[in-house]
Design an enzyme around this catalytic site. Sequence first.
Site, short mmCIF file in Angstrom:
data_model
loop_
_atom_site.label_atom_id
_atom_site.label_comp_id
_atom_site.label_asym_id
_atom_site.label_seq_id
_atom_site.Cartn_x
_atom_site.Cartn_y
_atom_site.Cartn_z
N PHE A 181 26.98 54.45 29.70
CA PHE A 181 25.79 54.30 30.54
C PHE A 181 25.64 55.57 31.36
O PHE A 181 26.57 55.99 32.04
CB PHE A 181 26.00 53.07 31.45
CG PHE A 181 24.75 52.56 32.11
CD1 PHE A 181 23.49 52.76 31.55
CD2 PHE A 181 24.83 51.84 33.30
CE1 PHE A 181 22.35 52.26 32.16
CE2 PHE A 181 23.69 51.34 33.92
CZ PHE A 181 22.45 51.56 33.35
N GLY A 184 23.93 60.06 43.26
CA GLY A 184 25.10 59.21 43.11
C GLY A 184 24.71 57.82 43.60
O GLY A 184 24.05 57.07 42.90
N ASP A 243 24.46 44.20 38.15
CA ASP A 243 24.73 42.83 38.58
C ASP A 243 25.65 42.12 37.59
O ASP A 243 26.53 41.35 37.96
CB ASP A 243 23.43 42.02 38.70
CG ASP A 243 22.66 42.39 39.98
OD1 ASP A 243 23.23 43.10 40.83
OD2 ASP A 243 21.49 41.97 40.10
N ARG A 300 29.35 44.36 37.30
CA ARG A 300 30.27 44.50 38.44
C ARG A 300 31.47 43.55 38.37
O ARG A 300 32.59 43.96 38.71
CB ARG A 300 29.52 44.35 39.75
CG ARG A 300 29.00 45.68 40.21
CD ARG A 300 28.20 45.64 41.48
NE ARG A 300 27.58 46.96 41.64
CZ ARG A 300 26.33 47.18 41.98
NH1 ARG A 300 25.53 46.16 42.22
NH2 ARG A 300 25.88 48.40 42.10
N ARG A 349 66.57 46.69 42.22
CA ARG A 349 67.02 47.76 43.10
C ARG A 349 67.98 47.20 44.16
O ARG A 349 67.63 46.27 44.88
CB ARG A 349 65.79 48.37 43.79
CG ARG A 349 66.10 49.33 44.91
CD ARG A 349 66.59 50.66 44.41
NE ARG A 349 66.63 51.65 45.48
CZ ARG A 349 67.30 52.79 45.39
NH1 ARG A 349 67.99 53.08 44.29
NH2 ARG A 349 67.29 53.64 46.39
N GLN A 366 63.51 39.89 53.71
CA GLN A 366 62.27 39.20 54.03
C GLN A 366 61.08 40.18 54.14
O GLN A 366 59.94 39.83 53.80
CB GLN A 366 62.43 38.42 55.34
CG GLN A 366 61.53 37.22 55.38
CD GLN A 366 61.83 36.33 56.56
OE1 GLN A 366 62.03 36.81 57.67
NE2 GLN A 366 61.87 35.03 56.32
N ILE A 425 57.12 49.68 47.92
CA ILE A 425 58.32 48.92 47.54
C ILE A 425 59.24 49.78 46.66
O ILE A 425 60.45 49.71 46.76
CB ILE A 425 57.92 47.59 46.84
CG1 ILE A 425 57.34 46.64 47.88
CG2 ILE A 425 59.10 46.96 46.12
CD1 ILE A 425 56.74 45.37 47.33
N GLU A 483 30.56 52.50 39.78
CA GLU A 483 29.60 51.39 39.66
C GLU A 483 29.13 50.94 41.03
O GLU A 483 28.96 49.75 41.31
CB GLU A 483 30.17 50.24 38.84
CG GLU A 483 30.16 50.57 37.36
CD GLU A 483 30.30 49.36 36.48
OE1 GLU A 483 31.17 49.39 35.63
OE2 GLU A 483 29.52 48.41 36.63
N GLY A 484 28.88 51.91 41.88
CA GLY A 484 28.42 51.64 43.25
C GLY A 484 29.61 51.63 44.18
O GLY A 484 30.51 50.79 44.04
#
Lengths: 383, 260
Positions: free
Chosen positions: A122, A130, A239, A242, A267, A278, A337, A363-364
Amino acid sequence: MDYLLTERQVMIRDLARQIARDKVKPVAAKDEESEEFAWEIMKVLANSDIFGIYIPEEYGGLGGGVMELCVATEELSRACGAIALGFAGTALGIYPILLYGNDEQKKKYLPDIAKGKRLAAFCITEAEAGSDAGSIKTSAKKEGDHYILNGTKQWITNAGEAEVYTVIAMTDKTKGARGASAFIVEKGTKGMDFGKKEKKLGIRASATREVIFTDCKVPKESLLSKEGMGFIVEMKTFDSSRPGVAAQAVGIAQGALDLALDYAQKRIQFGQPLSSFQAIQHMLADMATQIEAARALVYSAARMVDSGAKNISKESAMAKVYASDVAMKVAVDAVQIFGGYGYMRDYPIEKFMRDAKITQIYEGTNQIQRNIIAGHLIKESLK
Amino acid sequence: MNVIVCIKQVPNTTDVRIDPVTNTLIREGVESIINPFDTYAIEEGVRLKERFGGKVIVITMGPPQAETALREALSLGGDEAILISDKKFAGSDTWATSYTLSRAIKHISTFDMIICGKQASDGDTAQVGPGISTHLDIPQVTYVKRIEEISNNKAKVERMTEEGYDIIETPLPCLLTVVKEINTPRLPSLKGMIKAKSAKIIKWTADDINCDPKNIGLEGSPTRVVKIFTPPPRKGGEILKGDTNEIAQRLAESLRDVVI
């Protein structure tokens, strides 16, 4: 979570997952490094009928919709967000024809797309157009039975690799956005050229190039819908597409979480796995919860589009903005992490962070999405 | 070119459990898959069809749930599927199984080639393929890693050996068992899966294929499994030390003790 997928959607999900695991994952790092387009994966997707899942049966597809597109895009993106774009970018390129093509145009292009014989792209963005898609400069001048296209499109996903291009060009500059029209241009048309392949932060295995039109003559039958409908074609295409970008974002996020969860259990620091701390557990819990929320929103938006609902812009924008923000956050946390290893290119996780970023932009941009959402909110409140 | 592919549904595990009383495989509670070696047989059959035309008939002997394996085989390119199922087949060993399959194959009108995986991942006997060809009195080539050419009603194939491979020419119809080196099986296609879901599975019983009751099931099985056990791990070898002549002498003596 059980999203009550149909039997066929489960079939699509499982097959896409198998392809992602067995075929995409083993080549993702290599293709990222070489920045080569993954034609061998496109062939696998074609042979498995994945390209046809959202195309009507009468044109050789499997008759699904945006939901099917999302399910497959998500699974492929879980292994590689860039390789998945060969498929998802084709959907974006072909949606203008699906939505606005006449029977002849559909018969001409959809069967080959459904079979995966040809890819699509497209073409909207230009150097000075833009987010402000209304300032497109590419022109299409009618001469007899033809239109003559002039101008340069940039950052076009699948450009050079795809064979079918839908192009937005101005047929009447004096009318602004209402002077835009949409055309189908085939690769190989005289006067259509490609610029160099762009070097990008992420999604490197995806091809991004300029598409240059120099007195490019296309037959008048290439016009999609009517003159002046270009901007509508563009908006309605977005529409529908997206949720697809949003699904790509969910897939990237899930892929990043998969890696982080695995790493946290392997690890060892202070004599125990990271997953026993935690601080790490809460990060993983938040990542998983955000992904699930994003997925639920994306599937809801996709189902809404498929239901034939008329006003889908707001929900579609919500899915895109939320899922892509989640993808970015989850990918950043996943790198965290991994610690120092996460920053190293020898480990697969940093790629997810770079790949996630584009989902907030293309795409916006997410700022444009928020404009769309707020615009609808205000409009609805005035009713 | 009509190809018959024989497949077996096996438990998806390398940890096969054996019923201590009957000494047969325990199938309950384990996900079932197509025997991995048979997926290469299906793929090779489909490739032959794509090259020469004709059709691929997939056949299996097993309990009613083996139908899922047949549907999967159809989604991978098979054209017809036959399930040979009958309570009378229970307890069949490799002899009775290959007899039963050969009866079913005789019931299918014409074929040019039968392809089987080299062995099943549960029983690991590698006997059923060769057994079928013997019952049918047709040539067999085992451990095939490549089909070089098929012409003039003959096939030229490569049979894998430990040192390399043999090139063997055989008249058709024949039976091949194939190794995993022969191809990379394709993934199923969505259209294939959808078609396979509603495809008709042909079902035959012992009577349908005129089996001699004496040759099927437990009664038709000459094999008696006396005991199933894991062989004890090999003990470490003995390393001989000393000068060469002495070692040679002692080695020769040890060998004589073992062999004679």
